[in-house]
Write a protein that holds these residues in place. Structure first.
Motif, mmCIF file in Angstrom:
data_model
loop_
_atom_site.group_PDB
_atom_site.id
_atom_site.type_symbol
_atom_site.label_atom_id
_atom_site.label_comp_id
_atom_site.label_asym_id
_atom_site.label_seq_id
_atom_site.Cartn_x
_atom_site.Cartn_y
_atom_site.Cartn_z
ATOM 1 N N GLN A 69 22.207 -4.664 -28.784
ATOM 2 C CA GLN A 69 22.929 -4.970 -30.015
ATOM 3 C C GLN A 69 24.108 -5.912 -29.753
ATOM 4 O O GLN A 69 24.438 -6.753 -30.597
ATOM 5 N N TYR A 96 24.076 -8.267 -27.506
ATOM 6 C CA TYR A 96 23.405 -9.573 -27.412
ATOM 7 C C TYR A 96 23.141 -10.137 -28.807
ATOM 8 O O TYR A 96 23.399 -11.316 -29.070
ATOM 9 N N VAL A 97 22.654 -9.288 -29.702
ATOM 10 C CA VAL A 97 22.360 -9.728 -31.073
ATOM 11 C C VAL A 97 23.618 -10.245 -31.749
ATOM 12 O O VAL A 97 23.621 -11.312 -32.376
ATOM 13 N N ALA A 100 15.942 -8.039 -28.059
ATOM 14 C CA ALA A 100 17.121 -8.595 -28.713
ATOM 15 C C ALA A 100 16.779 -9.888 -29.437
ATOM 16 O O ALA A 100 17.240 -10.122 -30.559
ATOM 17 N N ASP A 101 15.987 -10.735 -28.813
ATOM 18 C CA ASP A 101 15.609 -12.003 -29.435
ATOM 19 C C ASP A 101 14.846 -11.770 -30.738
ATOM 20 O O ASP A 101 15.016 -12.514 -31.716
ATOM 21 N N LYS A 155 15.270 -9.258 -32.755
ATOM 22 C CA LYS A 155 16.253 -8.826 -33.753
ATOM 23 C C LYS A 155 17.079 -10.010 -34.260
ATOM 24 O O LYS A 155 17.415 -10.076 -35.448
ATOM 25 N N VAL A 156 17.394 -10.925 -33.366
ATOM 26 C CA VAL A 156 18.171 -12.099 -33.767
ATOM 27 C C VAL A 156 17.383 -12.918 -34.790
ATOM 28 O O VAL A 156 17.943 -13.399 -35.782
ATOM 29 N N PHE A 195 17.644 -11.512 -38.187
ATOM 30 C CA PHE A 195 18.982 -11.467 -38.764
ATOM 31 C C PHE A 195 19.171 -12.639 -39.732
ATOM 32 O O PHE A 195 18.883 -13.782 -39.406
#
Length: 273
Positions: free
Chosen positions: A220, A222-223, A263-264, A266-267, A270
Motif C-alpha cells: 500500500q 508503494y501504491v 502493487a502495480d 492496484k496502481v 486507482f
C-alpha cells in the motif's frame, strides 16, 4: 490550495473560481455562464446590487472576477464583494480574503486577508477555515498559533476539505499545537489521500512503509507513492515527482517481485484525479 472562491448562482446557479495554493485559477463552466451572463441579466443584477441585495452584489463581484459577461476588473470585484461581505455574506468575506492575500486589484494585505477569512470561518465556511489555519501555522498576517490552526483545520477537515485533512495530519504527526497522535495523523492523511492529495499520499505512504501509526504495508505504501508521483507529473511539478520517485524506488527495493506485481495492479485501478 482547494483554496477556492465560490460564486453563488447567477441568478440560480453556482459557479466555482478555484484558487490552488499560490495561483488563482478560474474554472467557470462557460456554457452555463453564457446562459445568464447576457446584458439584460447583468443589468438586472447590477440594479439589485445597487439597491443593496447581497446575493446580487456577490454575483456581480463574481462576474467581474471571472471576466465573464464583463471585462475582468479585480477592483470592481473587490468593491462588490466588500458590500456583500459587510452584510455578513461568508462567501464574499472569503473572496475578499483571497483578493487581499494575493493582491488582486489591490495591494497585498495579509492582516486584512486573515481578518476576512476569520469572518467567513466563524460562519462555518470550510475553505476560509483552511486558509485561516494555514496563515496561523505560517504566522502570515497573524501571530503564529499552531493550536488555533489545528482547531480551524479540524473543523474544515470534518467538512471534507482535503487541504485541512492533510494539514491536520501534519500537525498531529509532529505535535504542533496538539499532542502527537500518529494513528489519527494517518487517519487524516488517508482521508486526504482518497481525495487525490499527493502530499497526503506521500505522507501516508511513508507511515505505511515504516509502520508508524499504522500496520506496516509495503504494497500500500508503494501504491500511495506511485499514485502521488503520477499526480505530481500530471500537474507539471517535476521536482516533487522526482523526489517521490526516489522514495518509491527505495520502497520497491524492500519488496518481493510478487508484492511489486500486486502493487502495480492496484496502481492501475486507482483513479488519478
Amino acid at each position: 490550495m482547494p483554496i477556492c472562491v465560490l460564486v453563488k448562482g447567477f441568478p440560480m446557479r453556482r459557479f466555482f473560481l478555484l484558487l490552488v495554493l499560490s495561483c488563482l485559477l478560474l474554472a467557470l463552466p462557460r456554457a452555463a455562464l453564457a446562459e445568464t451572463a447576457d446584458e439584460k441579466r447583468i443589468e438586472e443584477t447590477r440594479r439589485a446590487a445597487e439597491q443593496g441585495d447581497p446575493r446580487a452584489q456577490f454575483n456581480l463581484g463574481g462576474l467581474y472576477a471571472s471576466g465573464q459577461g464583463l471585462s475582468q476588473n479585480w477592483g470592481e470585484a473587490a468593491k462588490w464583494f466588500r458590500k456583500a461581505a459587510d452584510q455578513g455574506d461568508p462567501l464574499s468575506q472569503f473572496n475578499l480574503g483571497v483578493i487581499y492575500e494575493y493582491g488582486h486589484g489591490t495591494a497585498r494585505d495579509l492582516p486584512q486577508a486573515a481578518q476576512w477569512y476569520r469572518k467567513a470561518a466563524e460562519q462555518g465556511y470550510p475553505y476560509a477555515q483552511t486558509n485561516l489555519g494555514l496563515m496561523l501555522s505560517r504566522g502570515q498576517g497573524v501571530t503564529q498559533n499552531f493550536a488555533e490552526a489545528a482547531q480551524w483545520h479540524r473543523q474544515a477537515a470534518e467538512q471534507g476539505d482535503h487541504r485541512s485533512q492533510f494539514a491536520l495530519g501534519v500537525l498531529l504527526e509532529n505535535g504542533k499545537g496538539v499532542p502527537v497522535n500518529l494513528r489519527e495523523a494517518a487517519h487524516w492523511y488517508n482521508k486526504a489521500a482518497e481525495q487525490g492529495n499527493p502530499k497526503a499520499q506521500v505522507s501516508l505512504g511513508t507511515m505505511l512503509a515504516a509502520g508508524r501509526g499504522v500496520k506496516k504495508d509495503l504494497v500500500q505504501a508503494y501504491v500511495m507513492y506511485a499514485v502521488a508521483e503520477k499526480i505530481f507529473t500530471r500537474k507539471g511539478e517535476n521536482e516533487e515527482a522526482k523526489l517521490v520517485f526516489s522514495g518509491l524506488e527505495k520502497i520497491k527495493s524492500e519488496m518481493s517481485k510478487k508484492e511489486i506485481a500486486d502493487a502495480d495492479k492496484k496502481v492501475k485501478k486507482f483513479v488519478i484525479k
